[in-house]
Enzyme design. Structure first.
Site, short mmCIF file in Angstrom:
data_model
loop_
_atom_site.label_atom_id
_atom_site.label_comp_id
_atom_site.label_asym_id
_atom_site.label_seq_id
_atom_site.Cartn_x
_atom_site.Cartn_y
_atom_site.Cartn_z
N ARG A 35 68.17 32.40 18.49
CA ARG A 35 67.86 31.16 17.22
C ARG A 35 68.50 31.73 15.79
O ARG A 35 68.70 30.59 15.12
CB ARG A 35 66.35 31.33 17.28
CG ARG A 35 65.84 30.61 18.44
CD ARG A 35 64.41 30.77 18.35
NE ARG A 35 63.84 30.19 19.59
CZ ARG A 35 62.43 29.51 19.53
NH1 ARG A 35 61.72 29.84 18.58
NH2 ARG A 35 62.22 28.85 20.74
N LYS A 198 55.42 22.09 38.14
CA LYS A 198 54.44 21.01 38.08
C LYS A 198 54.86 19.53 37.47
O LYS A 198 55.60 19.50 36.79
CB LYS A 198 53.41 21.58 37.38
CG LYS A 198 52.69 22.76 37.77
CD LYS A 198 51.53 23.18 36.81
CE LYS A 198 50.48 24.33 37.72
NZ LYS A 198 49.44 24.47 36.71
N GLY A 354 63.77 26.37 29.07
CA GLY A 354 64.13 27.83 29.14
C GLY A 354 64.52 28.47 30.47
O GLY A 354 65.67 28.92 30.52
N GLY A 377 59.67 22.89 23.03
CA GLY A 377 58.78 21.87 23.03
C GLY A 377 59.25 20.54 22.41
O GLY A 377 58.86 19.50 22.64
#
Ligand code: AMP
Length: 397
Positions: A35, A198, A354, A377
């Site tokens: 980052r 999921k 990720g 996100g």
């Protein structure tokens, strides 16, 4: 949205919102400086043009209170090392002497403010707090794409306090351009590969993508709920019963819209969730009792590969198998190799999430795709079709 390339930087105090929310070890040292590295171009642009870069970030979740463990001073030496220059630690944004400290900085200097989330007003998007930050700089640059989905004081509120003088840093700008290239300016055929554990966490992305894609590949743990919706057996595979009606809806919607929806046609199964499990290859889309689907089988790999190679635009989020186990990483590797080959043939490929980034890294293919989004996100919300407050504030500026 204006890029930093359009900003007059010489002699200016430039407030730069970065995302230095890095993972840390027990000694509080960063375990990854990705980052920080990704802001290098923006920081260099400011210092090379004779501006003063005042960096600000959050770290962890201090919940509005000062907390030494989450002080940015612990990552200061990593910031200096990664940016390749000295960085002055300024302390807290509300300290009485902060303006004096900033006035002593010179063109070309780089400085770092303390964790902004030590003040609850940051996450509240508080106007007075944003004003207190804003008075320290002449212009504002947002390079924190990973926090762009938050309506916080230093990401959204502050941009409105710099009318005509709020810019996107190179990282944020390139993240947004690459997402736009895929979702808005795409070349057909556009293929989205959505995998991972999921259905429930990817549902809104699937719904938004239905309006854009030509081909939709659904793989990984989430595919078994779709398999079940089609009436096949799923054995001990990951399965979300409450998502079966939703899976049926998506399958019908795809048919109605003329989207080619591809599911695995065979699987590599295991008798336990482990790398050294016994392995069974299915002949069709049924998973036998006592077995768990862990990876895409050979026919599935060929099918996915053919679809990917026929694409001009590719979005990939989520592995198509339990790639962390070497025994079950073949499907994800086949997808990665096909995406790389399609990219070499001229397709634009955007990879995010990720686990997908980790998988590409495992196969040594990280540099072979068009763009890797580290937005987490924020990227997922963008893919869901949600307007990101940090981006909106820059676009309206
Ligand atoms: P997500 O965070 O939803 O993108 O899920 C990523 C995780 O899904 C990775 O850790 C994979 O190991 C896992 N995954 C992929 N395929 C399967 C599968 N067939 N069964 C269980 N987990 C899976």
């Amino acid at each position: 949205m204006k890029s930093i390339d359009q900003a007059p930087l010489a002699g200016k105090k430039v407030l730069v919102r970065v995302d230095y929310n890095v993972p840390q070890n027990e000694q509080l040292q960063p375990t990854s400086v990705t980052r920080i590295k990704r802001t290098l171009e923006t920081v260099n642009k400011i210092t090379n043009d004779g501006g003063i870069a005042i960096l600000m970030s959050h770290l962890g979740r201090p919940k509005g209170e000062a907390n030494d463990t989450l002080s940015l001073k612990h990552i200061l030496s990593a910031v200096c090392e990664t940016l390749g220059k000295p960085v002055i630690f300024l302390g807290d944004v509300l300290d009485a002497d902060i303006e004096d400290k900033i006035n002593r900085l010179h063109p070309g200097d780089v400085a770092l403010l303390e964790n902004l989330r030590f003040h609850k007003e940051e996450e509240e998007g508080d106007l007075e707090f944003a004003k207190a930050i804003a008075k320290l700089g002449d212009i504002y640059v947002n390079d924190a794409f990973g926090t762009a989905h938050r309506e916080h004081a230093s990401t959204a509120t502050i941009a409105r306090l710099f009318p005509g003088k709020a810019y996107a840093g190179y990282l944020l700008y390139s993240e947004v351009q690459s997402l736009k290239k895929v979702l808005e300016e795409k070349k057909s055929p556009f293929t989205a590969i959505i995998g991972g554990a999921k259905v429930s966490t990817k549902l809104n992305i699937l719904k938004n993508l239905m309006e854009k894609v030509d081909n939709l590949i659904i793989g990984g743990g989430m595919s078994y709920t779709f398999i079940a919706a089609l009436g096949f057996t799923y054995g001990d595979s990951l399965f979300e019963e409450e998502m079966v009606p939703v899976a049926k809806e998506i399958l019908e919607d795809a048919k109605r819209r003329g989207i080619n929806l591809y599911l695995p046609v065979d699987y590599v199964c295991a008798d336990k969730f482990a790398n050294d499990a016994n392995v069974l290859l299915t002949k069709d889309q049924n998973v036998p009792n006592g077995w768990e689907g862990m990876d895409a089988g050979p026919n599935t790999r060929n099918l996915f590969r053919e679809v990917i190679l026929g694409s001009k635009t590719i979005l990939w989020n989520g592995p198509v198998g339990v790639f962390e186990f070497d025994t079950f990483d073949g499907g994800t590797k086949a997808v990665a190799e096909a995406v790389v080959e399609a990219t070499k043939n001229g397709a634009y490929s955007l990879i995010g999430g990720g686990d997908t980034i980790a998988a590409l890294g495992k196969f040594g293919l990280s540099k072979e795709v068009s763009y890797i989004s580290t937005g987490g996100g924020a990227m997922l919300e963008y893919l869901e079709g949600i307007e990101l407050p940090g981006i909106k504030a820059l676009e309206e500026n």
